[in-house]
Structure formats: C-alpha cells, structure tokens
Design an enzyme around this catalytic site. Structure first.
Site, mmCIF file in Angstrom:
data_model
loop_
_atom_site.group_PDB
_atom_site.id
_atom_site.type_symbol
_atom_site.label_atom_id
_atom_site.label_comp_id
_atom_site.label_asym_id
_atom_site.label_seq_id
_atom_site.Cartn_x
_atom_site.Cartn_y
_atom_site.Cartn_z
ATOM 1 N N GLU A 208 -69.290 -51.247 9.847
ATOM 2 C CA GLU A 208 -70.277 -50.263 9.480
ATOM 3 C C GLU A 208 -69.791 -49.306 8.094
ATOM 4 O O GLU A 208 -69.198 -49.000 8.819
ATOM 5 C CB GLU A 208 -70.974 -49.531 10.857
ATOM 6 C CG GLU A 208 -72.130 -48.591 10.322
ATOM 7 C CD GLU A 208 -72.709 -47.997 11.834
ATOM 8 O OE1 GLU A 208 -74.261 -47.436 11.006
ATOM 9 O OE2 GLU A 208 -72.473 -47.589 11.266
ATOM 10 N N GLY A 210 -70.364 -46.706 5.475
ATOM 11 C CA GLY A 210 -70.876 -45.155 6.500
ATOM 12 C C GLY A 210 -71.053 -44.376 8.186
ATOM 13 O O GLY A 210 -71.506 -45.028 9.313
ATOM 14 N N GLY A 212 -71.315 -41.284 9.209
ATOM 15 C CA GLY A 212 -71.875 -39.928 9.043
ATOM 16 C C GLY A 212 -70.602 -38.205 8.482
ATOM 17 O O GLY A 212 -69.463 -39.212 9.018
ATOM 18 N N GLN A 259 -68.157 -48.298 -1.201
ATOM 19 C CA GLN A 259 -69.066 -49.328 -0.663
ATOM 20 C C GLN A 259 -69.590 -50.157 -2.460
ATOM 21 O O GLN A 259 -70.231 -51.077 -2.418
ATOM 22 C CB GLN A 259 -70.192 -49.055 0.350
ATOM 23 C CG GLN A 259 -71.575 -48.490 -1.110
ATOM 24 C CD GLN A 259 -72.773 -48.224 -0.090
ATOM 25 O OE1 GLN A 259 -73.204 -47.556 0.540
ATOM 26 N NE2 GLN A 259 -72.788 -49.353 0.344
ATOM 27 N N ASP A 281 -75.235 -48.146 6.512
ATOM 28 C CA ASP A 281 -75.487 -47.581 6.552
ATOM 29 C C ASP A 281 -75.060 -46.198 5.677
ATOM 30 O O ASP A 281 -74.562 -45.611 6.321
ATOM 31 C CB ASP A 281 -75.596 -47.203 8.140
ATOM 32 C CG ASP A 281 -76.703 -45.508 8.394
ATOM 33 O OD1 ASP A 281 -77.385 -45.267 7.180
ATOM 34 O OD2 ASP A 281 -76.144 -45.411 9.475
ATOM 35 N N HIS A 284 -76.641 -45.683 0.690
ATOM 36 C CA HIS A 284 -78.679 -45.125 0.507
ATOM 37 C C HIS A 284 -79.151 -45.947 -0.975
ATOM 38 O O HIS A 284 -80.292 -45.927 -1.482
ATOM 39 C CB HIS A 284 -79.504 -44.850 1.070
ATOM 40 C CG HIS A 284 -78.782 -44.388 3.276
ATOM 41 N ND1 HIS A 284 -79.027 -46.088 3.332
ATOM 42 C CD2 HIS A 284 -78.758 -43.324 3.405
ATOM 43 C CE1 HIS A 284 -78.646 -45.639 4.754
ATOM 44 N NE2 HIS A 284 -78.507 -43.825 4.973
ATOM 45 N N GLU A 309 -80.305 -50.667 6.341
ATOM 46 C CA GLU A 309 -80.995 -49.531 6.526
ATOM 47 C C GLU A 309 -81.572 -49.011 5.405
ATOM 48 O O GLU A 309 -80.461 -48.613 5.353
ATOM 49 C CB GLU A 309 -79.532 -48.491 7.328
ATOM 50 C CG GLU A 309 -79.306 -48.843 8.993
ATOM 51 C CD GLU A 309 -78.746 -48.506 9.817
ATOM 52 O OE1 GLU A 309 -79.076 -47.295 9.315
ATOM 53 O OE2 GLU A 309 -78.568 -48.392 11.253
ATOM 54 N N ASP A 310 -82.773 -47.901 6.281
ATOM 55 C CA ASP A 310 -83.093 -47.039 5.629
ATOM 56 C C ASP A 310 -83.546 -47.454 4.095
ATOM 57 O O ASP A 310 -83.311 -47.603 2.737
ATOM 58 C CB ASP A 310 -81.828 -45.913 5.003
ATOM 59 C CG ASP A 310 -81.465 -45.006 6.059
ATOM 60 O OD1 ASP A 310 -82.471 -44.496 6.485
ATOM 61 O OD2 ASP A 310 -80.861 -44.778 6.706
#
Length: 395
Positions: A208, A210, A212, A259, A281, A284, A309-310
């Site tokens: 994954e 990202g 957080g 990324q 994620d 973005h 995502e997003d």
C-alpha cells in the site's frame, strides 16, 4: 529510500503452513522452539486484540486484569510456555507472571499451531489443542466463585478469538482499526471485499502506497493492520515519504520512499516483491498516480490487482487535476478511460509503427467505482475478432 527488515523466517512459516508436513518438518527441525513460539504468540496477541483496536484512542486508567491464559507449545519432546494477560477492555498482552490463578491452559503441537495461524482454513477445526479451564480448581469439588468463572470465560474467549479461523469481514475490520476506507469519508470495503476475497486464503504480498498520519512518526498504519488481519497468511508492506518505521510489526514492513520516483519504487519491489496486490492511497496527485502505475504494474504478478483510490482529485487543479468535464489523459480518470479503450487494441485500426503499449497488452479488466478503480493483470492477447468476420452488419 530506506528499506526495512528481513522477513525470511516468517515467509517460510506461512508458505509451508499451506503445504504437506515435510515442509514444516524441514523448517522447524533446525530452529529454536522459543523463537518459533514467539512468532506464533505475537500473531495470537495481534488477532485477539482486534476487540480492543481502538484502545489507543481512549483516555483513562489502565483497565484491570480479568484473567490470564497460558499457552504451551510442544515439539520434539520440548515445551515452551507463554502467559497472556487479558484486561477488562479486551486488550491482550504477554505477561511475565500472573497475579492470580490461570484462567485457561491451552497446549498445542507446534505444527498444529502453525497451521491454525498461517495455514488455509480447516473445514474441521476441532482437535487442534488440549485445554484446561481454571486448572487450579480442576482437582477440587467446590465450584469457584461465579465472578471468577465469568472472568475466566471472558479471558479464555478473548485469547481464543486470536486462535480462531473465523475471519471478520473487511467493513468490520475497517471499523475496528479505524481506517478511513469505510464509515464516513469513504465506503470502499464492500468493493474491496468483492475483488479481494479470492486472495484471502493465499500467502499474498500486499503493497500500500501511503501509510497515513502525515509527518508524525507514530501515527498511521491503520489500513496496514486491517490488511494484516484480513489476509491471515499475507505479508503487508507500506510506502510513505515519511519515516513510519514505528508502525512496523510482525507481517507489516514499512519503507520510506517517494511514489513519484520510479527508481525508489523499483528498489522496493526488488527487495519485497513481486506483489500480488498494490494499492495507491498515497499523495493522490494525478502525475504521481500515473508514475506509480507505470512503474509498478509491470512488476505486479500475473493475476494480481492494482487499485487506485481517491479518483476525485482528477477534478482538483491543486492535485494536478482539471476543473472541467471531460478531463483529459493527464488525470487519473482520463488515464483510466484511455486504459479501457486500450484493452480493445486488437480491434483498432493500427499501423506497424503503433505497437501496443505494456498496459494495453497486460490489463485484462478495469472496474471503476465512485472514487475507486481496480485493474486486473493478465495477458491481453486473445487475438481479437478474426479479420474474416464482416465489419459491416449483414442483415
């Protein structure tokens, strides 16, 4: 870029847990029982603590202990014992000693415990352990106080939940681990469940992008823990531009990387891949999304999934999106439109100077939902509709 720990032993246990006994015999015969037991107990504690996953956000005094569970692991004439303390708020933690009598004693053969935790779900779960409830009172004829019995049952059930092969669904896990993938900002988990359930019993590798918590060294990792619990045989990796090594634990490895830097992503994949599932994620930012896809999708294993995502940032200039409709191919949504059309490349009029791109040849399915997209990897080379089939209707 910084890379994390070696996970060789853990991966070997997971893989051999799904095979025949010879693999387990080979890996366990030369490793200390105490080291193997520590790996297994760590997994039990993690799974049992799902009922207290939000405890870190609660304020107040430490909950009182309601009981202790002793787990014995036996192999080749040797035994290792571990004591687990259970508190009233549902937290479970290793303990050096107990303040009272043991609530439950569980005894496992090493190979049985490895299979329970890291093997595929058994269709017949009985017969994997020996147990003794309130063993200090087992030889007497007087019933212990009811409060002792009830607290012992609570303690026993809490630890046994970490040894169960019943696995909660993803929405429940998202709620327990407090991710934003379900329950307010997003409603992704039902869609994830639709696409990921076929991977759940497999020894998968999930990346994954990202983690957080932004720049905080200790915040973040909620969805990594959710994936760890959802995939009981999975190894979970997280990438972030900030150092998130405080999030690392058994079966979760974090890596500091950008990324938007292809070389750094390649280094992550070369050390920890190939990945079965990649989830973006991250920032973005539309350009970053494209860079990550073009770098990591070619390194995704055949049959794997790439998730973005997003998608809402396609319409936000601050993220490199556009405040108009339709958006063009520089945005994430525009890129997905191009990929959908590219899947049909064998039917398109092309010259020899227009060979298909990697994505055209290897994306076999695209599923787009509100703010979420899944790309399936495979060989998109079925040959197309034969040229002798009329290109105009015959009626």
């Amino acid at each position: 870029m910084t890379v994390g720990k070696d996970i060789g032993l853990l991966e070997q246990l997971i893989v051999t847990a799904g095979g025949d006994d010879r693999g387990l015999v080979e890996i366990t015969k030369n490793l200390p029982l105490d080291e193997l037991t520590s790996v297994l107990i760590d997994e039990v504690v993690f799974r049992a603590n799902i009922n207290a996953a939000g405890s870190a956000f609660r304020q107040g005094p430490e909950a009182p202990e309601i009981g202790t569970v002793l787990i014995g692991v036996h192999h080749d004439g040797l035994t290792q014992e571990r004591l687990l303390s259970v508190r009233a708020d549902g937290t479970v933690e290793p303990a050096a000693e107990t303040k009272g009598d043991i609530s439950l004693r569980l005894d496992y053969d090493l190979h049985d415990l490895v299979r329970v935790l890291f093997g595929p779900t058994w269709p017949r779960p009985a017969g994997t352990y020996a147990s003794s409830f309130l063993p200090a009172a087992a030889g007497g004829r007087r019933m212990p106080p009811l409060e002792t019995v009830y607290q012992g049952m609570d303690a026993a059930g809490t630890v046994l939940s970490g040894l169960s092969q019943h696995h909660p669904d993803l929405s429940e896990l998202a709620r327990r681990y407090r991710t934003d993938k379900w329950g307010g900002l997003h409603w992704f988990t039902g869609l994830y469940e639709r696409h990921l359930r076929e991977f759940r019993e497999l020894p998968v590798r999930i990346l994954e992008i990202g983690i957080g918590g932004y720049g905080s060294a200790t915040l973040g990792g909620e969805s990594l823990r959710m994936w760890k619990r959802y995939f009981p045989r999975g190894l979970v990796f997280g990438v972030d531009i900030f150092d998130k090594s405080a999030v690392d634990e058994q079966r979760i490895t974090t890596v500091r990387a950008d990324q938007n830097d292809p070389q750094e992503l390649i280094e992550v994949e070369e050390k920890y891949g190939p990945f079965d599932i990649v989830i973006d994620d991250g920032s973005h930012v539309n350009g970053h999304v494209r860079t990550s896809l073009e770098t990591l999708f070619p390194r995704l294993r055949a049959g794997g999934l790439y998730v973005i995502e997003d998608l809402w940032t396609s319409y936000c200039p601050g993220y490199g999106g556009q405040d108009r409709v339709p958006v063009d191919g520089t945005t994430s949504v525009g890129m997905l439109k191009d990929i959908v059309e590219g899947i049909q490349y064998e039917e398109q009029p092309r010259t020899a100077e227009q060979p298909p791109t990697y994505l055209e040849r290897n994306v076999v399915g695209v599923h787009v939902y509100h703010n979420l997209a899944f790309l399936e990897k495979g060989s998109n080379a079925e040959g197309g509709v034969p040229t002798w089939v009329p290109r105009t209707p015959r009626y």
